[in-house]
Design a protein around this motif. Structure first.
Motif, mmCIF file in Angstrom:
data_model
loop_
_atom_site.group_PDB
_atom_site.id
_atom_site.type_symbol
_atom_site.label_atom_id
_atom_site.label_comp_id
_atom_site.label_asym_id
_atom_site.label_seq_id
_atom_site.Cartn_x
_atom_site.Cartn_y
_atom_site.Cartn_z
ATOM 1 N N ASP A 63 0.606 -0.837 -0.169
ATOM 2 C CA ASP A 63 -0.058 -0.368 0.007
ATOM 3 C C ASP A 63 0.982 1.580 -0.246
ATOM 4 N N ASP A 64 2.229 0.868 0.045
ATOM 5 C CA ASP A 64 3.096 2.532 0.084
ATOM 6 C C ASP A 64 2.971 2.242 -1.059
ATOM 7 N N LEU A 188 13.010 -1.569 -10.050
ATOM 8 C CA LEU A 188 11.756 -1.619 -9.707
ATOM 9 C C LEU A 188 11.735 -2.700 -9.418
ATOM 10 N N PHE A 189 12.485 -3.531 -10.218
ATOM 11 C CA PHE A 189 11.961 -4.554 -9.915
ATOM 12 C C PHE A 189 12.529 -5.965 -8.256
ATOM 13 N N SER A 196 5.855 -6.819 -2.350
ATOM 14 C CA SER A 196 4.958 -6.816 -2.472
ATOM 15 C C SER A 196 4.075 -7.790 -2.281
ATOM 16 N N LYS A 197 2.366 -7.518 -1.878
ATOM 17 C CA LYS A 197 2.113 -8.737 -0.530
ATOM 18 C C LYS A 197 2.144 -9.858 -1.550
ATOM 19 N N ASP A 198 1.670 -10.055 -2.423
ATOM 20 C CA ASP A 198 1.069 -11.343 -3.502
ATOM 21 C C ASP A 198 2.612 -12.091 -3.443
ATOM 22 N N PHE A 288 9.572 2.238 1.207
ATOM 23 C CA PHE A 288 9.867 1.978 -0.575
ATOM 24 C C PHE A 288 10.174 2.540 -1.391
ATOM 25 N N ARG A 289 9.271 3.758 -1.391
ATOM 26 C CA ARG A 289 10.330 4.818 -2.693
ATOM 27 C C ARG A 289 11.120 5.131 -2.312
ATOM 28 N N LYS A 290 11.376 5.695 -1.346
ATOM 29 C CA LYS A 290 13.242 6.181 -0.556
ATOM 30 C C LYS A 290 13.949 4.968 -1.434
#
Length: 327
Positions: A63-64, A188-189, A196-198, A288-290
């Protein structure tokens, strides 16, 4: 000249194919990269645990990574709507990635023609297969987790690949794809694999990440010599092309369709975009964005320096993108 075609568009291209008559290996490092590529091949249909159930609240990405997370808009949403927005943002993000992987497949098929040297051609042939597999695995994920719906081609993605596909020079194609875009993809990956939650999405991203790091390695091995031998005019052309590719890759696109599908109006979208800009400028981003931004910027500085394109001339442009050169 570009022509629209059914379910896509057409780009006229021009390149020179180098047909070799001597197939001996001449570049040991590139041959080792090719050998590693053969070892690392995997099957998108059978090597992912597609039946793994969703965990937690059913969200797919952290969600971040949803722009409005932690804002009044998020607080006003029901739990079900938060999960639905998470899914729509994931669909938008993966739609952009599947389009990019398709463009990379087309571009690498050109590079098989125009790179010179047996080792470079063999490696590029493996990257065509890699990009095809990434295109397949991301589309398969969209079909199994998100009912196959996708968002349209993002403006920056279209411009990047239309330009790279119509550029005749192999080293400019390599600067745009393997140096800039692949460095972005690795960060990114890596972030998606960690956040990721999944569990299925984490598997997919880890598999792709393994390939993307190898693709980035092609730029590190093939560009230094050509950059070092370039005339002043050629060097400036490479620098300018790297800056152009960075501006388009880092500029990003806003998941407008995802928010519109959730009922957000223009005034709300303008506020969300402004919040996003202010948060990025002020360094007030989520963890996570940082992590992604720091990893990406460090990688770009390191790789530009390694191939010989980190010069005083382009430093102001890098700084204008928010890239710190202390790495």
């Amino acid at each position: 000249m570009e022509e629209r075609v059914a379910n896509g568009h057409q780009v006229d291209t021009r390149s020179t194919a180098h047909f070799l008559h001597d197939y001996a290996s001449e570049q040991a490092d590139l041959r080792r990269l090719y050998e590693q590529a053969k070892i690392d091949q995997w099957n998108a249909a059978t090597d992912i645990e597609w039946a793994a159930p969703l965990e937690g609240d059913g969200g797919l990405i952290s969600d971040d990574l949803v722009d409005i997370h932690g804002t009044r808009f998020w607080d006003a949403m029901s739990e079900a709507d938060r999960v639905e927005l998470n899914h729509r943002i994931t669909r938008w993000r993966l739609s952009t990635l599947v389009q990019g992987e398709h463009g990379a497949m087309l571009l690498c098929s050109q590079l098989v023609d125009c790179v010179q040297g047996q080792d470079a051609k063999l490696f590029q042939a493996t990257q065509v297969a890699d990009e095809a597999r990434h295109n397949e695995v991301l589309q398969r994920y969209l079909e199994l987790r998100l009912d196959g719906e996708t968002y349209g081609l993002g403006g920056n993605v279209k411009e990047i690949f239309d330009t790279l596909l119509s550029t005749s020079s192999w080293y400019l194609k390599t600067i745009g794809l393997q140096l800039v875009a692949e460095t972005f993809a690795v960060s990114l990956f890596r972030m998606l694999a960690e956040s990721s939650k999944d569990p299925v999405l984490r598997q997919v991203c880890r598999r792709i990440l393994q390939d993307e790091a190898r693709h980035m390695g092609f730029a590190m091995l093939s560009l230094p010599e050509i950059v070092g031998q370039a005339t002043e005019a050629e060097h400036r052309e490479m620098e300018d092309f790297a800056v152009w590719a960075l501006s388009r890759t880092l500029g990003g696109i806003f998941p407008l369709g995802a928010y519109q599908d959730m009922g957000f109006g223009k005034a709300e979208l303008d506020e969300i975009k402004q919040f996003r800009r202010e948060r990025a400028a002020g360094g007030d981003e989520t963890a996570f964005r940082k992590y992604f931004r720091r990893d990406l910027h460090d990688g770009l500085v390191r790789n530009l320096r390694k191939v010989g394109l980190l010069t005083e001339r382009i430093t102001p442009s890098l700084q204008s993108f928010g890239i710190k050169l202390a790495a």
